[in-house]
Design a protein around this motif. Structure first.
Motif, PDB file in Angstrom:
ATOM      1  N   UNK A 134       0.812  -1.220   0.000  1.00  0.00           N
ATOM      2  CA  UNK A 134       0.000   0.000   0.000  1.00  0.00           C
ATOM      3  C   UNK A 134       0.849   1.275   0.000  1.00  0.00           C
ATOM      4  N   UNK A 135       1.753   1.474   0.987  1.00  0.00           N
ATOM      5  CA  UNK A 135       2.536   2.720   0.933  1.00  0.00           C
ATOM      6  C   UNK A 135       3.456   2.801  -0.281  1.00  0.00           C
ATOM      7  N   UNK A 191       1.288   3.908  -3.162  1.00  0.00           N
ATOM      8  CA  UNK A 191       1.022   5.353  -3.020  1.00  0.00           C
ATOM      9  C   UNK A 191       2.240   6.153  -3.485  1.00  0.00           C
ATOM     10  N   UNK A 192       3.425   5.708  -3.068  1.00  0.00           N
ATOM     11  CA  UNK A 192       4.668   6.390  -3.444  1.00  0.00           C
ATOM     12  C   UNK A 192       4.840   6.364  -4.968  1.00  0.00           C
ATOM     13  N   UNK A 242       2.446   6.196  -7.241  1.00  0.00           N
ATOM     14  CA  UNK A 242       1.495   7.144  -7.844  1.00  0.00           C
ATOM     15  C   UNK A 242       1.983   8.575  -7.614  1.00  0.00           C
ATOM     16  N   UNK A 243       2.524   8.829  -6.416  1.00  0.00           N
ATOM     17  CA  UNK A 243       3.080  10.162  -6.135  1.00  0.00           C
ATOM     18  C   UNK A 243       4.166  10.507  -7.148  1.00  0.00           C
ATOM     19  N   UNK A 244       5.038   9.544  -7.454  1.00  0.00           N
ATOM     20  CA  UNK A 244       6.129   9.800  -8.402  1.00  0.00           C
ATOM     21  C   UNK A 244       5.609   9.982  -9.822  1.00  0.00           C
ATOM     22  N   UNK A 253       2.706  11.141 -10.760  1.00  0.00           N
ATOM     23  CA  UNK A 253       2.074  12.466 -10.858  1.00  0.00           C
ATOM     24  C   UNK A 253       3.118  13.577 -10.751  1.00  0.00           C
ATOM     25  N   UNK A 254       4.102  13.415  -9.871  1.00  0.00           N
ATOM     26  CA  UNK A 254       5.152  14.434  -9.751  1.00  0.00           C
ATOM     27  C   UNK A 254       5.897  14.581 -11.070  1.00  0.00           C
ATOM     28  N   UNK A 277      -2.627  13.121 -16.774  1.00  0.00           N
ATOM     29  CA  UNK A 277      -2.449  11.662 -16.801  1.00  0.00           C
ATOM     30  C   UNK A 277      -3.625  10.980 -17.503  1.00  0.00           C
ATOM     31  N   UNK A 278      -4.756  11.679 -17.569  1.00  0.00           N
ATOM     32  CA  UNK A 278      -5.967  11.127 -18.185  1.00  0.00           C
ATOM     33  C   UNK A 278      -5.662  10.629 -19.596  1.00  0.00           C
ATOM     34  N   UNK A 312      -5.301   2.136  -7.450  1.00  0.00           N
ATOM     35  CA  UNK A 312      -5.264   3.569  -7.120  1.00  0.00           C
ATOM     36  C   UNK A 312      -5.464   4.433  -8.367  1.00  0.00           C
ATOM     37  N   UNK A 314      -9.520   5.614 -11.167  1.00  0.00           N
ATOM     38  CA  UNK A 314     -10.343   6.790 -11.501  1.00  0.00           C
ATOM     39  C   UNK A 314      -9.632   7.850 -12.340  1.00  0.00           C
ATOM     40  N   UNK A 315      -8.327   7.664 -12.596  1.00  0.00           N
ATOM     41  CA  UNK A 315      -7.595   8.654 -13.393  1.00  0.00           C
ATOM     42  C   UNK A 315      -7.849   8.496 -14.900  1.00  0.00           C
ATOM     43  N   UNK A 361      -5.960  16.611 -10.784  1.00  0.00           N
ATOM     44  CA  UNK A 361      -4.758  15.752 -10.825  1.00  0.00           C
ATOM     45  C   UNK A 361      -3.588  16.449 -10.131  1.00  0.00           C
ATOM     46  N   UNK A 382       0.087  14.060  -2.481  1.00  0.00           N
ATOM     47  CA  UNK A 382       0.990  12.907  -2.353  1.00  0.00           C
ATOM     48  C   UNK A 382       2.443  13.365  -2.215  1.00  0.00           C
ATOM     49  N   UNK A 423       4.670  12.270   0.939  1.00  0.00           N
ATOM     50  CA  UNK A 423       5.910  11.507   0.707  1.00  0.00           C
ATOM     51  C   UNK A 423       7.148  12.411   0.751  1.00  0.00           C
ATOM     52  N   UNK A 468       8.406  14.370  -1.357  1.00  0.00           N
ATOM     53  CA  UNK A 468       9.196  14.062  -2.558  1.00  0.00           C
ATOM     54  C   UNK A 468      10.225  15.146  -2.855  1.00  0.00           C
ATOM     55  N   UNK A 523     -10.916  11.121  -7.600  1.00  0.00           N
ATOM     56  CA  UNK A 523      -9.574  10.553  -7.799  1.00  0.00           C
ATOM     57  C   UNK A 523      -9.053   9.893  -6.524  1.00  0.00           C
ATOM     58  N   UNK A 535     -10.103   5.495  -4.205  1.00  0.00           N
ATOM     59  CA  UNK A 535      -9.450   4.213  -3.881  1.00  0.00           C
ATOM     60  C   UNK A 535      -8.316   4.324  -2.866  1.00  0.00           C
TER      61      UNK A 535
END
Lengths: 330, 330
Positions: A105-106, A109-110, A112-114, A116-117, A143-144, A163, A166-167, B109, B116, B120, B122, B163, B166
């Motif tokens: 899980x974490x 998440x990390x 997805x964070x990367x 999006x970043x 990202x869509x 995760x 929904x994007x 987004x 995130x 995180x 980042x 978004x 989840x």
């Protein structure tokens, strides 16, 4: 001596309380901690052990210790990756369990964070703003509609797919079998990677390190990636050729790489963090110190996952989750 | 002259092709572009105009122009926010339409990316790594289980809720009515903010700027926030008291603020980017240059959204989406 199966914990890493081990293993199993064992009792105790819960067994047990473990049937790691454990360390008939999924899980998440970043160039634009450079007119990305390829569709990969749903992305995965029952858009095996990777806007590396994946992402595959692709390495850096990645980042500025796992990490090397190439000087690179799983719940989740798997092993030898032996170090 | 309703486009900003306007407005409406109008025809043409599509009408139309627009019934902005348009610019009976929601997807987004990135850390960890500081043992956070509060539950806020679903978060929202049919965990009005904000791990600012929201987030509300809260400002910085935010960031290192919208932006001020306080020197701060909506599809989506709303207005005067008049500049 009673007839209860005997579980030895060789490392109480992370300071998880002992009652967490005991609670998950249940009263039917006998539990010992190696750090309690007096030198004069060590040989006898090791000879009685049916299973061991380990972190870094090559450091925690000597060759003599392992020879003495004549009843050993099951080694359960606290980690998800087992590429730090030599394949020859334990006899071949000893089964290995890992904690796959316990930290998914974490880490997801990390990941997805990367992703999006990288899409939003958060680090580059933040650092430019700090210099007074207002990047309002530099184009941004959504990202869509992207196609996300997940190389290694285990606990982390599946959680990332969940995760990202929904994007509005297309999810494709590569796993060992080339099959999944999950509602994703494509699943193939490693043999399909060369074609699939041409379609991917995001490439997530969440595979185990083994002989099939070591240095898998090399120049030939980088050349098949889309110019604007985003690569996110979460499991093991050794799946990526370090020099080929650096060359690709320099040659293709639209490409972005995000690394949480590294080729040389202080915990592995005993040396300060370093890279062979100056990745962190590149604007199209994001790095984090392999801390994706370092959330407060992590140590306990690893111990719970490990102890539960040991309990399942003794309850029903086939009910436990076994690690792929090919993932052990060669 | 025919009896068709007449739509004047006062700005062809972003270079969206004219056939996009024409395609969405349909053949029943007459379409003119102000940049085509000869000086000697300007007065007559303005007197015939029923609706105008504008970007920054105070710059695009003189007071004399607006006086000449005696048939004007509807002003449609290309933007979602209308706080750059003086309330007194157009006669009170002229209705205002905005493009609320047309850029919600990339902004949402961006908001999730910032949440995130803050969880995180980042940017902080990337910049520390670049200095050779390996932050492996600095604790990380999972978003799972967090309570996300959305202040301004319009297009952006609703998309963020979607978004984040989840991720296993609790979603609470504040909107004008205090009610929603969406499947979220709580919805209140501004009167409830003071209590709700105590529960929030993440505070997303996606509200319109108006007299009720200007400088709403001040010292009194910061003191009610959880120490480790993450604030993400997507709509207008003026909703946040600049000095109080800076003081809170310095006083509470566990708190993080992420700004995409700023108090002084070059497009508004005509001056280079600057802040009154050195936010970008703080480790618990993330900034981006109000580029959350700057994706390639943005200009076309804004024009399509604006032209469709004008078409709806003439098809059925109540079928169009109207902006809240209170959101105009006072």
């Amino acid at each position: 001596m009673d007839q209860a199966n005997h579980v030895l914990v060789t490392s109480t890493a992370f300071g998880v309380p002992r009652d967490v081990y005991a609670g998950e293993l249940g009263p039917a199993l006998r539990l010992s901690f190696l750090e309690d064992v007096a030198p004069e009792d060590r040989q006898r105790l090791l000879s009685e052990v049916d299973a061991a819960i380990v972190l870094d067994p090559a450091a925690e047990l000597s060759a003599a210790d392992i020879s003495a473990m004549r009843a050993l049937r099951f080694v359960q790691t606290l980690t998800s990756g087992i590429d730090h454990i030599p394949a020859a360390l334990f006899p071949a008939q000893v089964k290995i369990g890992n904690t796959a999924g316990s930290t998914a899980l974490p880490i997801a998440e990390h990941g997805v964070a990367m992703i999006l970043a990288a899409y939003k160039r958060l680090i580059f634009e933040h650092n430019q703003l700090a210099k007074g450079d207002w990047g309002f007119f530099r184009p941004n990305r959504s990202l869509h509609g992207a196609t996300v390829g997940i190389l290694g569709y285990g606990g982390i990969g599946r959680k990332i797919a969940e995760l990202l749903r929904p994007f509005g992305v297309t999810i494709e995965a590569i796993n060992r079998s080339g099959r999944t029952h999950d509602p994703i858009d494509y699943c193939g095996s490693l043999a399909d990677l060369g074609e699939a990777i041409r379609r991917w806007d995001v490439i997530v590396v969440s595979a185990s390190l083994n002989s099939a994946t070591r240095a898998l992402l090399d120049r030939a595959l980088f050349e098949r990636m889309k110019p604007g692709a985003v690569l996110v390495v979460l499991s093991r850096a050794e799946i990526v050729d370090e020099q080929d990645l650096y060359s690709h980042l320099v040659a293709v500025p639209a490409f972005t790489a995000c690394l949480d796992a590294w080729w040389e990490e202080p915990l592995k090397t005993g040396r300060p963090f370093s890279t062979r190439f100056p990745f962190l000087e590149l604007p199209n690179f994001i790095g984090s110190p392999h801390n994706s799983s370092m959330v407060p719940s992590m140590p306990r989740n690893m111990v719970v996952s490990a102890a539960r798997n040991v309990a399942r092993f003794f309850h029903d030898g086939t009910g436990a989750h076994f690690a792929a032996p090919g993932d052990l170090a060669r």
